[in-house]
Design an enzyme around this catalytic site. Structure first.
Site, PDB file in Angstrom:
ATOM      1  N   ASP A 140       0.857  -1.176   0.000  1.00  0.00           N
ATOM      2  CA  ASP A 140       0.000   0.000   0.000  1.00  0.00           C
ATOM      3  C   ASP A 140       0.898   1.232   0.000  1.00  0.00           C
ATOM      4  O   ASP A 140       2.042   1.185   0.454  1.00  0.00           O
ATOM      5  CB  ASP A 140      -0.894  -0.021   1.239  1.00  0.00           C
ATOM      6  CG  ASP A 140      -1.734   1.239   1.363  1.00  0.00           C
ATOM      7  OD1 ASP A 140      -2.388   1.607   0.385  1.00  0.00           O
ATOM      8  OD2 ASP A 140      -1.710   1.844   2.450  1.00  0.00           O
ATOM      9  N   ASP A 189      -1.755  -0.651   5.922  1.00  0.00           N
ATOM     10  CA  ASP A 189      -1.938  -0.054   7.250  1.00  0.00           C
ATOM     11  C   ASP A 189      -3.363   0.407   7.503  1.00  0.00           C
ATOM     12  O   ASP A 189      -3.645   0.954   8.563  1.00  0.00           O
ATOM     13  CB  ASP A 189      -0.989   1.133   7.440  1.00  0.00           C
ATOM     14  CG  ASP A 189      -1.446   2.360   6.657  1.00  0.00           C
ATOM     15  OD1 ASP A 189      -1.855   2.189   5.490  1.00  0.00           O
ATOM     16  OD2 ASP A 189      -1.406   3.473   7.209  1.00  0.00           O
ATOM     17  N   ASP A 243      -7.090  -1.948   3.287  1.00  0.00           N
ATOM     18  CA  ASP A 243      -6.137  -3.006   2.964  1.00  0.00           C
ATOM     19  C   ASP A 243      -6.533  -4.349   3.561  1.00  0.00           C
ATOM     20  O   ASP A 243      -5.940  -5.372   3.226  1.00  0.00           O
ATOM     21  CB  ASP A 243      -4.741  -2.636   3.486  1.00  0.00           C
ATOM     22  CG  ASP A 243      -4.239  -1.318   2.934  1.00  0.00           C
ATOM     23  OD1 ASP A 243      -4.401  -1.105   1.718  1.00  0.00           O
ATOM     24  OD2 ASP A 243      -3.705  -0.506   3.701  1.00  0.00           O
TER      25      ASP A 243
END
Length: 740
Positions: free
Chosen positions: A388, A629, A633
């Site tokens: 990410d 995080d 996700d």
């Protein structure tokens, strides 16, 4: 590889801990999760859930107690007095009870389910050793097995409550307004219907997916989309979700449940019911993805189911050998018990947990948290890593990265005026401008002290251009602000704040009105071109105008973490073949970070579902790790071969969903974690071969007359070798650590 502890690393424990809160918060998600759990339990066989016996802490206390009793029995056993012998026997009995308590429970549960497990074989081996007069060896088997089992369960005690954490983001009530009467009332979100109109108050969490029909604001969507900056939201008139498709609308008109509104009040029209909202779908995706078990787990379960029954059948037939060969029943029974001790997988039972615990302890010293042996082994197989962007590769907050000024103006002047105008705002962009101005002032003051009160070019340092006290600021929602400074009116915002030259009315047609609100000047071509160039680089732009003079532009972006600078090269040195960014942020911003860090592939503008599909596509070709995080996700983290979360900066959802956490938010620890896991996998393989090799040698030897004492010596010797080999991991040093 029949590893009795690997089953504790499955997702049964995860699901059991997460299902109840999720079910209370969200019936549909809880129901889906419950179905997944039922199917998983059936396939998996046993989940080692000791919550009804006191939990992991009690199991660990039992194992430690057993070890203490065994040690005391060994220390006292050298004496030959009758009272001492009785004490020794009592201590060994206590050791058997404490060390075998949970093994017996799991063996009984397995038998009730129609399965023979290693727990059952360990209990029989210990009882057999006691029967033939070697209770100490049997106690040692139970102690080693129970310590490894308990430590593994204790490490997994913080079950991944991802479903419950997701549910906490979801508001329970909404403010429903009757558009005809204007009356408002609080209702549970489960009662919302498509087409209902809700009030969205400033700084509140949005209760439902919908379309803005009145008002403007900026919305923090980072929890769901990963966008690093608040997104400006605009209304759309006359939209009816009962007859029109909201998917066809631009994203600036849509709102999502669980996101946070900014300073503006809005009305939204509900487009999805509670069970179908984006956040609810994320909850279900996590629940479904977590039930997907790895091939290694399935292979381990299969081997375990075959290994134990074979040993039991062989040992049960051996006492009948006296019917075929000329020996007494006692001799046949002795041989059978010797084979049982030789075949008992003591070293095999401790092979994996000893290596796992050593590696977990070593990783913990470096700020890397492995949530059990499964993730540790799986990380060593990873060939691709998906990352990410926001909060993982980047700091997760905007920073000033570009300042373009008009001729005759300096960067310091532009930032000082912009910071003065933005000093009263709590918008992330305003904070970035204020920080950049303060940083520049500090640097100039440092230069002044070093050069005797002058800049490097010899010019005297000017006093601050403006004073923030008494500044009047007017917010223009979705466009920017107007501030009245001592120097004049300052306009700061995006290109929509300023009219184009073609759109201005002729001067002779303007009415004379001294009370009219001031309007910004038209945007010059050079400013528009500079603005477009910065946006092409993935920047968020702020145009600054003082009176009729355009001072310049400020480009802001979510900058990369310092620890990410050499990440790509370090990961390739530990064998990672492919690096890919999966970001909910816009593609231009994601590409800018990807080019800066040397990432192989970049994908942007992704929803949680898009990320999940990308991970599944990649995982079909090679083992893949996902690093994230945020809530957005979570589905991708759950579907990856192994999932990794940033620790301190990561959301609770990402942390609970992930298998590995970088607790220090330092990406330079990632290559170390991969190198450690690969070394741990090698040690585990070595231990398994030593364990199986010992059994393969001792069992035939026992059949042909090997004495019990020799079987015990070689059997326990293999255990010592396995443990010492595993302890080498405590001193592991990654060859890439310094470079990373």
């Amino acid at each position: 590889m029949p590893d009795p502890t690997s089953t504790a690393c499955g997702c049964d424990a995860d699901q059991s801990d997460a299902s109840d809160p999720a079910a209370m918060q969200h019936d549909h998600a809880g129901h889906a999760q419950g179905q997944s759990r039922c199917k998983h339990d059936h396939a998996h066989g046993h989940d080692h859930d000791h919550s009804h016996w006191g939990g992991e802490r009690v199991e660990l206390a039992f194992a430690v107690t057993a070890a203490g009793l065994l040690l005391a029995a060994w220390l006292i056993g050298g004496s030959v007095g009758l009272p001492t012998q009785r004490i020794t026997i009592a201590l060994l009995v206590g050791c058997y009870v404490a060390g075998g308590w949970f093994a017996v429970i799991e063996a009984v549960e397995g038998l009730r389910a129609g399965r023979f497990q290693i727990d059952f074989l360990m209990v029989l081996a210990a009882l057999g050793a006691a029967y033939i007069g070697s209770p100490g060896e049997g106690a040692l088997l139970l102690v080693l097995f129970s310590l490894g089992h308990a430590a593994e369960h204790f490490a997994l005690g913080r079950a991944k409550r991802s479903i419950a954490a997701l549910a906490e983001l979801r508001p329970t009530t909404a403010t429903l307004i009757d558009e005809s009467s204007g009356e408002t009332r609080e209702v549970p979100i489960e009662q919302l219907r498509i087409g209902d109109t809700l009030i969205v108050r400033p700084d509140s969490r949005i209760a439902a997916d919908g379309v803005i029909v009145q008002g403007e604001s900026s919305v923090d969507q980072s929890a769901l989309t990963g966008e690093s900056l608040p997104v400006e939201k605009l209304p759309i008139a006359g939209f009816d979700p009962r007859s029109q498709n909201w998917r066809d609308l631009l994203s600036e008109h849509k709102l999502f449940a669980g996101t946070i509104n900014g300073a503006g009040a809005m009305r939204l029209r509900v487009t999805r019911t509670a069970d179908d909202m984006t956040l609810a779908r994320v909850i279900r995706l996590v629940a479904e993805a977590k039930t997907l078990r790895s091939p290694t787990q399935r292979l381990t379960d299969s081997l375990e189911r075959r290994f134990v029954p074979v040993v039991l059948v062989a040992v049960s037939l051996l006492p009948l050998a006296f019917l075929v060969i000329e020996e007494t029943f006692a001799a046949s029974l002795y041989r059978a018990i010797t084979v049982l001790v030789a075949a008992s997988p003591c070293a095999l039972a401790i092979a994996t947990p000893s290596a796992v615990l050593s590696a977990v302890a070593r990783g913990g010293r470096e700020g890397v948290l492995f949530k059990g042996g499964g993730p540790l082994e799986q990380l060593g197989k990873v060939q691709a890593i998906a990352l990410d962007k926001t909060g993982t590769l980047t700091l997760g907050r905007p920073e000033v990265v570009d300042v373009i000024t008009t001729p005759g103006r300096t960067r310091a002047e532009l930032l000082a005026i912009a910071a003065a105008a933005e000093s009263l705002s709590n918008h992330p962009l305003a904070g970035a401008v204020v920080r950049a101005d303060q940083k520049g002032r500090s640097a100039r003051l440092a230069a002044t002290s070093e050069t005797g009160g002058t800049r490097g070019n010899g010019q005297a340092l000017n006093a601050p251009l403006v004073n923030a006290a008494g500044i009047q600021v007017v917010r223009i929602t979705g466009k920017g602000i107007r501030a009245e400074l001592p120097e004049g009116t300052v306009w700061i915002g995006n290109s929509r704040l300023f009219p184009s030259v073609d759109s201005l009315p002729a001067a002779d047609t303007l009415p004379a009105d001294d009370t009219a609100e001031p309007t910004p000047p038209p945007l010059p071509d050079w400013v528009r071109q500079a603005d477009e160039a910065l946006q092409a680089l993935g920047r968020t732009t702020m145009i600054v105008c003082l009176g009729d003079e355009f001072l310049g532009l400020i480009g802001l972006a979510d900058v990369s973490r310092p620890s990410a600078a050499n990440l790509a090269s370090a990961l390739r040195r530990v064998g990672i073949r492919k690096l890919i960014i999966l970001s909910g942020d816009n593609l231009a911003a994601a590409r800018a970070i990807g080019v800066e860090l040397g990432i192989d592939e970049v994908r942007g503008d992704l929803t949680p579902e898009d990320k999940l599909l990308a991970i599944r596509e990649l995982a079909a070709r090679m083992p893949v790790a996902m690093i994230g995080d945020g809530v957005n996700d979570a589905p991708a983290l759950a579907a990856a071969t192994v999932s990794i979360a940033m620790g301190a900066a990561g959301s609770d959802v990402a942390l609970e969903t992930a298998d590995v956490a970088l607790m220090a938010d330092d990406l330079s620890h990632l290559p170390f974690a991969i190198a450690l896991s690969r070394q741990a996998s090698r040690v585990i393989r070595q231990n398994v071969w030593v364990s199986l090799g010992t059994i393969a040698v001792l069992v035939p030897a026992a059949l042909f007359g090997l004495q019990l004492s020799a079987a015990v010596i070689f059997h326990e010797g293999s255990t010592v070798v396995v443990v010492l080999n595993a302890l080498r991991l405590l001193a592991f040093r990654s060859p890439t650590r310094s470079a990373a």
